[in-house]
Design a protein around this motif. Structure first.
Motif, PDB file in Angstrom:
ATOM      1  N   TYR A   1       7.222  -7.619  11.402  1.00 23.49           N
ATOM      2  CA  TYR A   1       6.907  -6.759  10.243  1.00 23.49           C
ATOM      3  C   TYR A   1       6.164  -7.536   9.151  1.00 23.49           C
ATOM      4  CZ  TYR A   1       7.550  -3.268   6.553  1.00 23.49           C
ATOM      5  OH  TYR A   1       7.330  -2.355   5.552  1.00 23.49           O
ATOM      6  N   THR A   2       6.660  -8.718   8.806  1.00 22.94           N
ATOM      7  CA  THR A   2       6.048  -9.470   7.701  1.00 22.94           C
ATOM      8  C   THR A   2       4.745 -10.158   8.069  1.00 22.94           C
ATOM      9  OG1 THR A   2       7.473 -11.348   8.188  1.00 22.94           O
ATOM     10  CG2 THR A   2       8.164  -9.901   6.403  1.00 22.94           C
ATOM     11  N   SER A   3       4.380 -10.145   9.341  1.00 23.22           N
ATOM     12  CA  SER A   3       3.089 -10.742   9.684  1.00 23.22           C
ATOM     13  C   SER A   3       1.937  -9.836   9.258  1.00 23.22           C
ATOM     14  CB  SER A   3       3.014 -11.044  11.177  1.00 23.22           C
ATOM     15  OG  SER A   3       3.035  -9.842  11.919  1.00 23.22           O
ATOM     16  N   SER A   4       2.256  -8.584   8.948  1.00 26.07           N
ATOM     17  CA  SER A   4       1.242  -7.620   8.535  1.00 26.07           C
ATOM     18  C   SER A   4       1.147  -7.510   7.014  1.00 26.07           C
ATOM     19  CB  SER A   4       1.563  -6.237   9.102  1.00 26.07           C
ATOM     20  OG  SER A   4       0.760  -5.251   8.486  1.00 26.07           O
ATOM     21  N   ARG A   5      -0.012  -7.819   6.491  1.00 26.76           N
ATOM     22  CA  ARG A   5      -0.262  -7.668   5.052  1.00 26.76           C
ATOM     23  C   ARG A   5      -0.101  -6.201   4.650  1.00 26.76           C
ATOM     24  NH1 ARG A   5      -4.749  -6.883   1.553  1.00 26.76           N
ATOM     25  NH2 ARG A   5      -6.203  -6.336   3.191  1.00 26.76           N
ATOM     26  N   TRP A   6      -0.518  -5.273   5.524  1.00 21.09           N
ATOM     27  CA  TRP A   6      -0.400  -3.843   5.217  1.00 21.09           C
ATOM     28  C   TRP A   6       1.061  -3.422   5.125  1.00 21.09           C
ATOM     29  CZ3 TRP A   6      -4.304  -1.845   3.053  1.00 21.09           C
ATOM     30  CH2 TRP A   6      -5.594  -2.227   3.405  1.00 21.09           C
ATOM     31  N   CYS A   7       1.897  -3.908   6.023  1.00 22.61           N
ATOM     32  CA  CYS A   7       3.322  -3.576   5.960  1.00 22.61           C
ATOM     33  C   CYS A   7       3.923  -4.080   4.652  1.00 22.61           C
ATOM     34  CB  CYS A   7       4.078  -4.194   7.139  1.00 22.61           C
ATOM     35  SG  CYS A   7       3.788  -3.375   8.725  1.00 22.61           S
ATOM     36  N   LEU A   8       3.551  -5.285   4.251  1.00 25.68           N
ATOM     37  CA  LEU A   8       4.088  -5.850   3.012  1.00 25.68           C
ATOM     38  C   LEU A   8       3.592  -5.084   1.786  1.00 25.68           C
ATOM     39  CD1 LEU A   8       3.891  -9.596   3.975  1.00 25.68           C
ATOM     40  CD2 LEU A   8       5.975  -8.225   3.684  1.00 25.68           C
ATOM     41  N   GLU A   9       2.339  -4.631   1.817  1.00 24.48           N
ATOM     42  CA  GLU A   9       1.829  -3.804   0.718  1.00 24.48           C
ATOM     43  C   GLU A   9       2.575  -2.473   0.653  1.00 24.48           C
ATOM     44  OE1 GLU A   9      -0.226  -4.261  -1.862  1.00 24.48           O
ATOM     45  OE2 GLU A   9      -0.513  -6.349  -1.289  1.00 24.48           O
TER      46      GLU A   9
ATOM     47  N   SER B   1      11.131 -15.667  11.834  1.00 23.46           N
ATOM     48  CA  SER B   1       9.761 -15.142  11.902  1.00 23.46           C
ATOM     49  C   SER B   1       9.290 -14.684  10.524  1.00 23.46           C
ATOM     50  CB  SER B   1       9.677 -13.977  12.896  1.00 23.46           C
ATOM     51  OG  SER B   1      10.462 -12.885  12.473  1.00 23.46           O
ATOM     52  N   TYR B   2      10.199 -14.238   9.680  1.00 26.98           N
ATOM     53  CA  TYR B   2       9.816 -13.790   8.337  1.00 26.98           C
ATOM     54  C   TYR B   2       9.359 -14.971   7.492  1.00 26.98           C
ATOM     55  CZ  TYR B   2      11.236  -8.966   8.998  1.00 26.98           C
ATOM     56  OH  TYR B   2      11.292  -7.657   9.414  1.00 26.98           O
ATOM     57  N   GLN B   3      10.052 -16.086   7.606  1.00 24.38           N
ATOM     58  CA  GLN B   3       9.650 -17.284   6.874  1.00 24.38           C
ATOM     59  C   GLN B   3       8.299 -17.792   7.360  1.00 24.38           C
ATOM     60  OE1 GLN B   3      11.074 -18.670   4.159  1.00 24.38           O
ATOM     61  NE2 GLN B   3       9.245 -19.919   4.121  1.00 24.38           N
ATOM     62  N   ARG B   4       8.105 -17.803   8.671  1.00 24.25           N
ATOM     63  CA  ARG B   4       6.817 -18.253   9.221  1.00 24.25           C
ATOM     64  C   ARG B   4       5.672 -17.377   8.718  1.00 24.25           C
ATOM     65  NH1 ARG B   4      10.071 -18.810  13.832  1.00 24.25           N
ATOM     66  NH2 ARG B   4       9.302 -16.821  14.664  1.00 24.25           N
ATOM     67  N   ALA B   5       5.868 -16.069   8.734  1.00 21.72           N
ATOM     68  CA  ALA B   5       4.811 -15.156   8.281  1.00 21.72           C
ATOM     69  C   ALA B   5       4.531 -15.327   6.793  1.00 21.72           C
ATOM     70  CB  ALA B   5       5.199 -13.707   8.576  1.00 21.72           C
ATOM     71  N   LEU B   6       5.583 -15.460   5.989  1.00 25.37           N
ATOM     72  CA  LEU B   6       5.387 -15.652   4.541  1.00 25.37           C
ATOM     73  C   LEU B   6       4.685 -16.971   4.251  1.00 25.37           C
ATOM     74  CD1 LEU B   6       8.695 -14.185   3.103  1.00 25.37           C
ATOM     75  CD2 LEU B   6       6.389 -13.265   2.813  1.00 25.37           C
ATOM     76  N   THR B   7       4.988 -17.996   5.029  1.00 26.70           N
ATOM     77  CA  THR B   7       4.311 -19.283   4.865  1.00 26.70           C
ATOM     78  C   THR B   7       2.814 -19.130   5.138  1.00 26.70           C
ATOM     79  OG1 THR B   7       6.322 -20.492   5.429  1.00 26.70           O
ATOM     80  CG2 THR B   7       4.244 -21.680   5.670  1.00 26.70           C
ATOM     81  N   LYS B   8       2.454 -18.374   6.170  1.00 28.33           N
ATOM     82  CA  LYS B   8       1.034 -18.120   6.458  1.00 28.33           C
ATOM     83  C   LYS B   8       0.372 -17.350   5.322  1.00 28.33           C
ATOM     84  CE  LYS B   8       1.162 -18.238  11.480  1.00 28.33           C
ATOM     85  NZ  LYS B   8       1.003 -17.499  12.737  1.00 28.33           N
ATOM     86  N   HIS B   9       1.072 -16.353   4.788  1.00 25.51           N
ATOM     87  CA  HIS B   9       0.514 -15.582   3.669  1.00 25.51           C
ATOM     88  C   HIS B   9       0.330 -16.469   2.434  1.00 25.51           C
ATOM     89  CE1 HIS B   9       0.617 -11.829   5.781  1.00 25.51           C
ATOM     90  NE2 HIS B   9       1.926 -11.797   5.875  1.00 25.51           N
TER      91      HIS B   9
ATOM     92  N   ARG C   1       5.508 -10.763  -5.109  1.00 23.61           N
ATOM     93  CA  ARG C   1       5.905  -9.350  -5.101  1.00 23.61           C
ATOM     94  C   ARG C   1       6.467  -8.967  -3.731  1.00 23.61           C
ATOM     95  NH1 ARG C   1       1.156  -6.845  -5.449  1.00 23.61           N
ATOM     96  NH2 ARG C   1       1.371  -5.359  -3.792  1.00 23.61           N
ATOM     97  N   TRP C   2       5.825  -9.455  -2.656  1.00 31.94           N
ATOM     98  CA  TRP C   2       6.308  -9.163  -1.314  1.00 31.94           C
ATOM     99  C   TRP C   2       7.695  -9.765  -1.080  1.00 31.94           C
ATOM    100  CZ3 TRP C   2       1.222 -10.912   1.522  1.00 31.94           C
ATOM    101  CH2 TRP C   2       0.217  -9.962   1.294  1.00 31.94           C
ATOM    102  N   LYS C   3       7.889 -11.015  -1.518  1.00 32.39           N
ATOM    103  CA  LYS C   3       9.186 -11.674  -1.339  1.00 32.39           C
ATOM    104  C   LYS C   3      10.284 -10.940  -2.102  1.00 32.39           C
ATOM    105  CE  LYS C   3       9.741 -16.102  -1.157  1.00 32.39           C
ATOM    106  NZ  LYS C   3       9.739 -17.540  -1.407  1.00 32.39           N
ATOM    107  N   GLU C   4       9.970 -10.512  -3.321  1.00 31.19           N
ATOM    108  CA  GLU C   4      10.953  -9.762  -4.119  1.00 31.19           C
ATOM    109  C   GLU C   4      11.298  -8.441  -3.447  1.00 31.19           C
ATOM    110  OE1 GLU C   4       9.280  -9.396  -8.049  1.00 31.19           O
ATOM    111  OE2 GLU C   4       9.440 -11.559  -8.423  1.00 31.19           O
ATOM    112  N   ALA C   5      10.301  -7.763  -2.914  1.00 27.39           N
ATOM    113  CA  ALA C   5      10.537  -6.490  -2.231  1.00 27.39           C
ATOM    114  C   ALA C   5      11.407  -6.702  -0.987  1.00 27.39           C
ATOM    115  CB  ALA C   5       9.208  -5.833  -1.863  1.00 27.39           C
ATOM    116  N   LEU C   6      11.125  -7.757  -0.223  1.00 28.13           N
ATOM    117  CA  LEU C   6      11.935  -8.072   0.958  1.00 28.13           C
ATOM    118  C   LEU C   6      13.380  -8.362   0.554  1.00 28.13           C
ATOM    119  CD1 LEU C   6       9.391 -10.294   2.902  1.00 28.13           C
ATOM    120  CD2 LEU C   6      10.414  -8.156   3.757  1.00 28.13           C
ATOM    121  N   PHE C   7      13.561  -9.111  -0.519  1.00 28.42           N
ATOM    122  CA  PHE C   7      14.908  -9.424  -0.989  1.00 28.42           C
ATOM    123  C   PHE C   7      15.641  -8.140  -1.396  1.00 28.42           C
ATOM    124  CE2 PHE C   7      18.008 -10.513  -4.252  1.00 28.42           C
ATOM    125  CZ  PHE C   7      18.755 -11.472  -3.577  1.00 28.42           C
ATOM    126  N   ASP C   8      14.950  -7.287  -2.171  1.00 31.09           N
ATOM    127  CA  ASP C   8      15.570  -6.048  -2.643  1.00 31.09           C
ATOM    128  C   ASP C   8      16.000  -5.153  -1.481  1.00 31.09           C
ATOM    129  OD1 ASP C   8      15.160  -6.839  -5.246  1.00 31.09           O
ATOM    130  OD2 ASP C   8      13.492  -5.468  -5.626  1.00 31.09           O
TER     131      ASP C   8
END
Length: 158
Positions: A76-84, A118-126, A139-146
């Motif tokens: 899920y987090t590998s996609s910029r669109w999903c995070l948006e 996998s979420y950490q790996r994807a966020l590191t790439k972003h 903003r994406w990290k905060e949304a994932l946490f929430d």
């Protein structure tokens, strides 16, 4: 009488999912089940017009939905669109009382809110692409946490 500036809710449900992981399995079954019982559901493959811009259509659909179901899968987090989408969903949750229902599909909520595996790996790439101090990534990290702290459903197999 004054007209309301509150946008009309068009969709009962907005489905957010990573197409590569989910399009032809769980999300497809969920969409069909919702459709069968008369729940009007936005799913990108059904509602997006070919040749149209993706982002404005998705953001408007989120605003026009009563409920957002987010299906968190391994990629899920590998996609910029999903995070948006996710960030917009959280914004609408806070500002427009959008109901958010997370589904953790073969993913632990701790991974979602804590950025593990996998979420950490994807966020590191972003972070490397957008910069580690990027407001977008924050903003994406905060949304994932929430959303990782919301009560949801765990689906592993079956």
């Amino acid at each position: 009488m004054a007209s309301s500036s509150k946008p009309e809710k068009i969709y009962d449900v907005f489905l957010s999912f990573r197409g590569v992981d989910m399009r032809n399995n769980f999300s497809s079954h969920l969409y069909q089940a919702l459709h069968r019982i008369g729940i009007y559901t936005f799913r990108d493959s059904e509602e997006l017009k070919k040749g149209g811009q993706i982002s404005p259509v998705l953001m408007k659909a989120i605003e026009e939905s009563c409920i957002a179901i987010i299906i968190f899968s391994e990629n899920y987090t590998s996609s910029r669109w999903c995070l948006e989408e996710l960030a917009k969903i959280i914004e609408c949750k806070e500002q427009k009382n959008l109901i958010v229902l997370p589904v953790f599909y073969k993913v632990d909520p701790k991974e979602v809110r804590g950025g593990r595996k996998s979420y950490q790996r994807a966020l590191t790439k972003h972070k490397s692409k957008f910069g580690k101090d990027s407001e977008k990534v924050k903003r994406w990290k905060e949304a994932l946490f929430d959303v990782g702290n919301l009560s949801g459903w765990h689906l592993n197999d079956g």
